[in-house]
Design a protein around this motif. Sequence first.
Motif, PDB file in Angstrom:
ATOM      1  N   PRO A  70      11.625 -21.886  11.501  1.00 15.81           N
ATOM      2  CA  PRO A  70      11.838 -22.857  10.201  1.00 15.81           C
ATOM      3  C   PRO A  70      13.269 -23.254   9.976  1.00 15.81           C
ATOM      4  CG  PRO A  70       9.998 -21.202   9.894  1.00 15.81           C
ATOM      5  CD  PRO A  70      10.798 -20.667  10.953  1.00 15.81           C
ATOM      6  N   PRO A  71      13.484 -24.353   9.587  1.00 17.37           N
ATOM      7  CA  PRO A  71      15.018 -24.826   9.214  1.00 17.37           C
ATOM      8  C   PRO A  71      15.387 -23.932   8.006  1.00 17.37           C
ATOM      9  CG  PRO A  71      13.716 -26.732   9.743  1.00 17.37           C
ATOM     10  CD  PRO A  71      12.816 -25.665   9.595  1.00 17.37           C
ATOM     11  N   ALA A  72      14.730 -23.662   7.278  1.00 14.49           N
ATOM     12  CA  ALA A  72      15.281 -22.832   6.133  1.00 14.49           C
ATOM     13  C   ALA A  72      15.510 -21.352   6.595  1.00 14.49           C
ATOM     14  CB  ALA A  72      14.062 -22.604   4.983  1.00 14.49           C
ATOM     15  N   ARG A  73      14.925 -20.943   7.523  1.00 13.89           N
ATOM     16  CA  ARG A  73      15.317 -19.502   8.027  1.00 13.89           C
ATOM     17  C   ARG A  73      16.621 -19.446   8.934  1.00 13.89           C
ATOM     18  NH1 ARG A  73      12.623 -14.864   8.440  1.00 13.89           N
ATOM     19  NH2 ARG A  73      13.272 -13.386  10.073  1.00 13.89           N
ATOM     20  N   THR A  74      16.853 -20.663   9.677  1.00 18.00           N
ATOM     21  CA  THR A  74      18.371 -20.828  10.616  1.00 18.00           C
ATOM     22  C   THR A  74      19.143 -21.124   9.476  1.00 18.00           C
ATOM     23  OG1 THR A  74      16.927 -21.756  12.185  1.00 18.00           O
ATOM     24  CG2 THR A  74      19.192 -22.168  12.257  1.00 18.00           C
ATOM     25  N   ARG A  75      18.852 -21.979   8.488  1.00 17.02           N
ATOM     26  CA  ARG A  75      20.234 -22.008   7.250  1.00 17.02           C
ATOM     27  C   ARG A  75      20.475 -21.015   6.932  1.00 17.02           C
ATOM     28  NH1 ARG A  75      22.086 -26.141   4.474  1.00 17.02           N
ATOM     29  NH2 ARG A  75      22.828 -25.312   2.374  1.00 17.02           N
ATOM     30  N   ALA A  76      19.438 -19.930   6.507  1.00 22.78           N
ATOM     31  CA  ALA A  76      20.031 -18.555   5.946  1.00 22.78           C
ATOM     32  C   ALA A  76      20.761 -17.930   6.752  1.00 22.78           C
ATOM     33  CB  ALA A  76      18.734 -18.079   5.611  1.00 22.78           C
ATOM     34  N   MET A  77      20.418 -17.906   8.094  1.00 17.21           N
ATOM     35  CA  MET A  77      21.462 -17.228   9.065  1.00 17.21           C
ATOM     36  C   MET A  77      22.662 -17.862   9.089  1.00 17.21           C
ATOM     37  SD  MET A  77      18.626 -16.729  12.191  1.00 17.21           S
ATOM     38  CE  MET A  77      17.235 -15.732  11.861  1.00 17.21           C
ATOM     39  N   LEU A  78      22.951 -19.295   9.112  1.00 14.56           N
ATOM     40  CA  LEU A  78      23.928 -19.913   9.266  1.00 14.56           C
ATOM     41  C   LEU A  78      25.053 -19.488   7.987  1.00 14.56           C
ATOM     42  CD1 LEU A  78      23.175 -23.495  10.537  1.00 14.56           C
ATOM     43  CD2 LEU A  78      24.623 -21.827  11.714  1.00 14.56           C
ATOM     44  N   GLU A  79      24.211 -19.426   6.949  1.00  8.99           N
ATOM     45  CA  GLU A  79      25.050 -19.118   5.624  1.00  8.99           C
ATOM     46  C   GLU A  79      25.656 -17.732   5.708  1.00  8.99           C
ATOM     47  OE1 GLU A  79      23.849 -19.995   1.617  1.00  8.99           O
ATOM     48  OE2 GLU A  79      22.692 -21.943   2.482  1.00  8.99           O
ATOM     49  N   GLY A 107      13.825  -8.699   8.007  1.00  8.96           N
ATOM     50  CA  GLY A 107      14.417  -7.632   6.817  1.00  8.96           C
ATOM     51  C   GLY A 107      13.306  -7.454   5.692  1.00  8.96           C
ATOM     52  N   SER A 108      13.108  -6.310   5.556  1.00 11.00           N
ATOM     53  CA  SER A 108      11.933  -5.812   4.351  1.00 11.00           C
ATOM     54  C   SER A 108      12.277  -6.355   3.186  1.00 11.00           C
ATOM     55  CB  SER A 108      11.991  -4.255   4.312  1.00 11.00           C
ATOM     56  OG  SER A 108      13.238  -3.747   4.017  1.00 11.00           O
ATOM     57  N   THR A 109      13.468  -6.787   3.053  1.00 11.39           N
ATOM     58  CA  THR A 109      13.781  -7.321   1.640  1.00 11.39           C
ATOM     59  C   THR A 109      13.482  -8.805   1.420  1.00 11.39           C
ATOM     60  OG1 THR A 109      16.024  -8.263   2.171  1.00 11.39           O
ATOM     61  CG2 THR A 109      15.566  -5.748   1.028  1.00 11.39           C
ATOM     62  N   GLY A 110      12.833  -9.487   2.460  1.00 11.20           N
ATOM     63  CA  GLY A 110      12.755 -10.833   2.557  1.00 11.20           C
ATOM     64  C   GLY A 110      13.690 -11.908   3.156  1.00 11.20           C
ATOM     65  N   THR A 111      14.862 -11.034   3.293  1.00 12.90           N
ATOM     66  CA  THR A 111      16.104 -11.667   3.980  1.00 12.90           C
ATOM     67  C   THR A 111      16.274 -11.260   5.481  1.00 12.90           C
ATOM     68  OG1 THR A 111      16.870 -12.148   1.828  1.00 12.90           O
ATOM     69  CG2 THR A 111      18.508 -12.384   3.496  1.00 12.90           C
ATOM     70  N   ALA A 169       3.414 -21.970   3.203  1.00 14.10           N
ATOM     71  CA  ALA A 169       4.740 -21.414   2.576  1.00 14.10           C
ATOM     72  C   ALA A 169       5.228 -20.470   3.809  1.00 14.10           C
ATOM     73  CB  ALA A 169       4.571 -20.742   1.473  1.00 14.10           C
ATOM     74  N   CYS A 170       4.375 -19.757   4.203  1.00 13.54           N
ATOM     75  CA  CYS A 170       5.019 -19.022   5.435  1.00 13.54           C
ATOM     76  C   CYS A 170       5.457 -19.686   6.456  1.00 13.54           C
ATOM     77  CB  CYS A 170       3.766 -17.891   5.795  1.00 13.54           C
ATOM     78  SG  CYS A 170       3.306 -16.607   4.623  1.00 13.54           S
ATOM     79  N   ARG A 171       4.639 -20.778   6.883  1.00 15.38           N
ATOM     80  CA  ARG A 171       4.996 -21.544   8.159  1.00 15.38           C
ATOM     81  C   ARG A 171       6.478 -22.235   7.851  1.00 15.38           C
ATOM     82  NH1 ARG A 171      -0.343 -23.523   8.134  1.00 15.38           N
ATOM     83  NH2 ARG A 171      -1.616 -22.764   9.926  1.00 15.38           N
ATOM     84  N   ALA A 172       6.753 -22.627   6.373  1.00 14.01           N
ATOM     85  CA  ALA A 172       8.063 -23.125   6.140  1.00 14.01           C
ATOM     86  C   ALA A 172       9.194 -22.140   6.149  1.00 14.01           C
ATOM     87  CB  ALA A 172       8.066 -23.585   4.929  1.00 14.01           C
ATOM     88  N   GLU A 173       8.718 -20.733   6.136  1.00 11.19           N
ATOM     89  CA  GLU A 173      10.226 -19.789   6.030  1.00 11.19           C
ATOM     90  C   GLU A 173      10.100 -18.819   7.236  1.00 11.19           C
ATOM     91  OE1 GLU A 173      11.164 -17.917   2.351  1.00 11.19           O
ATOM     92  OE2 GLU A 173       9.854 -19.373   1.193  1.00 11.19           O
ATOM     93  N   LEU A 174       8.940 -18.607   7.912  1.00  8.44           N
ATOM     94  CA  LEU A 174       9.009 -17.584   8.914  1.00  8.44           C
ATOM     95  C   LEU A 174       8.775 -18.034  10.272  1.00  8.44           C
ATOM     96  CD1 LEU A 174       6.527 -15.119   7.164  1.00  8.44           C
ATOM     97  CD2 LEU A 174       9.115 -15.057   7.137  1.00  8.44           C
TER      98      LEU A 174
END
Length: 530
Positions: free
Chosen positions: A92-101, A187-191, A486-491
């Motif tokens: 999901p783009p949101a996950r890739t963006r988090a990795m980029l940040e 990650g177990s924290t959600g990140t 929501a899971c599909r959007a983030e995971l």
Amino acid sequence: MTTALNRRLGAGLLHHASVRPDHVALTIGRRDYTYGEAVSTARRWAAPLVEAAGGRPRRVGVFAHRSEAAYLGVAAALFAGAAFVPLNRKFPPARTRAMLERADVDALIVDAASAPQLPELLQGLPRRPVVLLPDTPRADVTGRPGVAAGIDAERVLDAADLAAAAPLDRLPDVSPDDPAYLLFTSGSTGTPKGVPVTHANVRAFLDVNQDRYRLTPDDRLTQTFDQTFDLSVFDLFMAWENGARVCSMDPIELLAPFTYLERNGITVWFSVPSVAAVLRKRGVLRPGTMPTLRWSLFCGEPLPRATAEEWQAAAPGSTVENLYGPTELTIACTAYRWDPRASPAECVHDNVPIGRPYPGLRTLVVDDELNPVPDGATGELCVAGPQTTPGYWRAPRLTAERWFEHGGATYYRTGDLVRLEEGQFVCLGRDDQQVKVGGHRVELGEIEAVLRRAGAVEAVSLLWPDTATVTAVVTGAEDTAALTDACRAELPAYMVPRSVRAVDELPVNANGKVDRTALRRWLDERAALV
């Protein structure tokens, strides 16, 4: 190869380009890339990375999938002296963006199929990276809505720019302790957690496996993994260290790989065991169907005895090995060699042992208080040595939870329960809520964190009804379809629950903790009523 330069990851590619430039280094589909071509291309891409950074860049994202940009982009990042950060357009783009940040990349190398996601990924990033689009023509870059028009980048270089670039002449120096790549895991924290793997870590792994497998320029290795899976590093660099060829397999070819293996003369197979298990279930893993193989390697999840037996029969000239190792210990840290006569009796719970640690590594099996347990007792496997990575990326608290000092060495706590039997480790599962789905490491807590953010009051995820299926049970939310969305959007797809069930309350044990055994029993009972 004994110079300091040759201790960096990617040195093998450079060496073999100088001694056998016309030998094939990489096959993607029907397209072959020679060592000379691969190095020349990667040096051209590396030059603007160094120029833009005013010297050696720190981290370069590779946002590409089974393409020229995916593999030669890794080489270009390493030649520039940077750590490569593999990214996956299927996430999901949101996950890739988090990795980029989190990675804070200086530059991105992106293939044409991944480029449409760039405007969403880059908009508003704290720092604008340089973007290389090596297989995107200028007309597409300047004219296609949603690609270059919306790329918030420091600079964008297209295929024409890179083709005209002068190759990087002098490669920046790197230290053995510099990261070679930064990989993000569940990650177990959600990140997602970042794991920086150093040149010294990978060099130690390659040295052990050079001696173990004795590959030659005549060998041809499969690439069955996405590059966000660290096992892919084995294929690329074991091939390039030895002047061999790595062959990128399309996922559809994994469903019936026999024609591909024969056509390409594959000698080294490496995959997660579930790929072989699928072939076995489909009844196509027949004796003698893979005659070209001389090594068959499996890693990433338990290897069932029956799968090992049938694979061995299908590849009779092959030596079958079961490898084990988390990302934090650099690809793999133990190995077990299958013996058709003796190994079936050594299996535990019908799974193949994970074997002995690699030379140079130290192991401890400990209880909950980190006290060593006697041989033959069950405990958590901890490993120290040159493959042990330095800790999690910019996360000292998480690092302190998993790395500890003992006897003058730094050990990583794997979280895997093992027992030592006749000098071989057998793996007995996890001591936490981390599981493997299709070979991918999954923290169930990350899925639960997403479900709670999406509106669930309580959330429990577990493997059910089989080890390849995640099911979630939640309280306080009736719209389970919205939770799944929501899971599909983030995971990533492999982490999305196959089903989400809503209940009034979760079963608990005497300690007030969620009783997962009772929850599985409830799911079984519900399934029986259908």
